[in-house]
Every structure is written in C-alpha cells, then in structure tokens.
Design a protein around this motif. Structure first.
Motif, short mmCIF file in Angstrom:
data_model
loop_
_atom_site.label_atom_id
_atom_site.label_comp_id
_atom_site.label_asym_id
_atom_site.label_seq_id
_atom_site.Cartn_x
_atom_site.Cartn_y
_atom_site.Cartn_z
N PHE A 51 0.84 -1.20 0.00
CA PHE A 51 0.00 0.00 0.00
C PHE A 51 0.87 1.25 0.00
N ASP A 52 1.91 1.29 0.85
CA ASP A 52 2.79 2.45 0.93
C ASP A 52 3.54 2.67 -0.39
N THR A 86 2.63 1.64 -3.34
CA THR A 86 1.66 2.04 -4.37
C THR A 86 1.35 3.53 -4.28
N GLU A 87 1.18 4.03 -3.07
CA GLU A 87 0.89 5.45 -2.88
C GLU A 87 2.02 6.33 -3.41
N LYS A 88 3.26 5.95 -3.13
CA LYS A 88 4.41 6.73 -3.60
C LYS A 88 4.49 6.68 -5.13
N SER A 109 2.10 5.92 -7.35
CA SER A 109 0.97 6.57 -8.03
C SER A 109 1.13 8.09 -8.02
N LYS A 110 1.63 8.63 -6.92
CA LYS A 110 1.84 10.08 -6.83
C LYS A 110 2.88 10.52 -7.85
N LYS A 115 -6.17 0.67 -7.75
CA LYS A 115 -5.55 -0.48 -7.09
C LYS A 115 -6.60 -1.57 -6.91
#
Length: 279
Positions: free
Chosen positions: A200-201, A203-205, A207-208, A223
């Motif tokens: 999750f972490d 993916t967040e980085k 995607s940003k 996701k």
C-alpha cells in the motif's frame, strides 16, 4: 518522424493492422515499412509441415501480393490528400521472428504494428506461442498488436498496467509519445493477489510520482486485489471503453519464459482492443 514496421502475411488480420496504422499516423510524418517473410513451413490443422510449393513460386506470389499492397497504400494517401507518409516494402525468405527483428534494427523502427492472428493461426500455434508472441519477446522496439476485426478509434482513454517497477515511468513516457498526436486520459492499474501494508505504501508513492510526471490530459490510479490479473485488466478496459492497453514486458529468465505464466502473453490472446507492449 515515426518509423513504423508492419509485418504482413496478407491475411485479413494483417490488413486490419495496416488499416489501423494508416489511421494511427493521422497527419504526422511517418515512414511505413511493410515486410513479408516467406517461410518454408505452414500449419495444416495442428501439424507443422514443410511446404511443397517451390521457393520461386512462393516468392513470386508474395512479391505480387506486396505490389498490390503498395498500390493500395499509395492510393489511400492520394485519395486522402496525404503527403506526410513514405511507404516502402520488402519480401524476405527466412525465419519470421529472426528476420523481422533484424529488419526492425536495420530500419531503426520506433514501433512495430501487427495483427495478433495470422493466416496460419491454429491450436498448435497457440500452444507453442503465436508468431505475435514470439515477435513481442524478441522485438528491439515496442509492438502494437491489433485484434482481428478491430477498427481504429481516436485514442481518448488509455489503460496502463503497472507492477510498480521503477523503469515503468520511463517506458510509459515513451508510450505516450508514440501515440501522439492522440491525447488521452491515462488510467493506471496495479493489481496484486494479496493486500499488504508495504504494498500500500509503495503504491501510494508510485501513483503520486506517475500522476505528477505523466504527459496526459488526466492521470487516474487504480488499485485492485484479485487472483486472475488478466480478467481484472480486461474488465477495466471494457468498463472504461479504453482504446488501447499499455503493458511493459517483464525481464524474466529463460526458464520463467518457458515454464512461467506471462500476463502479457495471455493478454495478447484475451484482449479485444489494441495492446501496446513496451520492451
């Protein structure tokens, strides 16, 4: 100027790929190089057999067909008042995948556009890997695969499948440059079989970063968690009615390619819309 290589076996699906390429170019400058490889084997049912036709006969048939194809291309440009495209053709006797790879290097192709099903596509072909799959594996440049019967649509919606590999933003940038002058909404999809905090972490980085550095009208990141990755990709592509799917070919070892399950290879046979494979 885009340099596009178009392999043809003069099948209906090869015609689909050529028609797509002519529309894909639009008003941008491009060189089209249409290539046919005359091979001494054919597929009869589920059996690979050596052709009984003399080499000269098959070569002459291919050259005659290529002349007609070149006339069609030139007529298309004339009828549509296009002087932005140069067209060249070539007939080669040899190995399809090896000679197309060599031709792509000699031509310095930016892109290969081809159909997913040729004239000899059958059960044996699907088992050992179709010609299109082998070309994708060996190609020195990106390959755009056109399903049978697909007609070009302006590219307004793109689906990009990501594994969060750090080389993917660069490949995605190249892909978006290739589809110009089309401008599209970019939908990035990451699918995992399990959901974890670390994933999750990351993916967040990722995607940003993608949304900040992608040359697209709008970038949206999705996701999903699921076992059948190909079905999820297919569902997304149909739900959002995308005009093209972009995938990056993974750099697997020989045994993985031989025994493992390739999502890109599966998508070649499953997808009903064009699939752009970045190498």
């Amino acid at each position: 100027m885009k340099k596009i290589l178009i392999p043809t076996d003069f099948s209906e699906n090869a015609g689909d790929a050529l028609d797509y390429a002519l529309n894909f170019i639009g008003n941008s400058k491009a060189e089209l190089h249409i290539v046919n490889v005359v091979n001494n084997t054919t597929v009869n049912g589920d059996m690979v057999v050596v052709s009984d036709d003399p080499f000269g006969v098959r070569l002459e048939q291919a050259q005659n067909s290529m002349e007609l194809l070149e006339k069609f291309g030139n007529k298309y440009f004339k009828d549509n008042d296009k002087n932005n495209v140069k067209i060249s053709t070539k007939v080669i006797y040899g190995s399809i995948t090896e000679d197309l790879k060599t031709e792509a290097l000699l031509f310095k192709a930016d892109l290969i556009i081809m159909g997913t099903q040729g004239v000899n596509h059958g059960a044996l072909d699907r088992f050992f890997g179709s010609v299109s799959t082998r070309i994708v594996n060996d190609s020195p440049c990106p390959v755009l695969l056109i399903p049978r019967g697909y007609k070009f649509k302006p590219i307004d919606d793109v689906l990009f499948t990501t594994t969060l590999n750090h080389s993917e933003p660069f490949e995605l940038y190249k892909a978006m440059e290739l589809i110009k002058p089309n401008e599209a909404v970019l939908r990035c999809l990451h699918v995992t079989k399990t959901k974890g905090a670390d994933d999750f972490d990351e993916t967040e980085k990722f995607s940003k970063y993608l949304m900040e550095h992608t040359p697209a009208l709008q970038t949206i990141f999705y996701k999903e968690v699921g076992e059948n990755i190909e079905d999820i990709i297919k569902d997304y592509s149909e739900t959002y009615d995308v005009e093209i799917i972009i995938m990056c070919k993974s750099k697997k070892g020989f045994l993985d390619n031989l025994l493992g399950r390739s999502h890109t290879k599966s998508m070649i046979h499953l997808s009903k819309m064009p699939l752009l494979v970045m190498n």
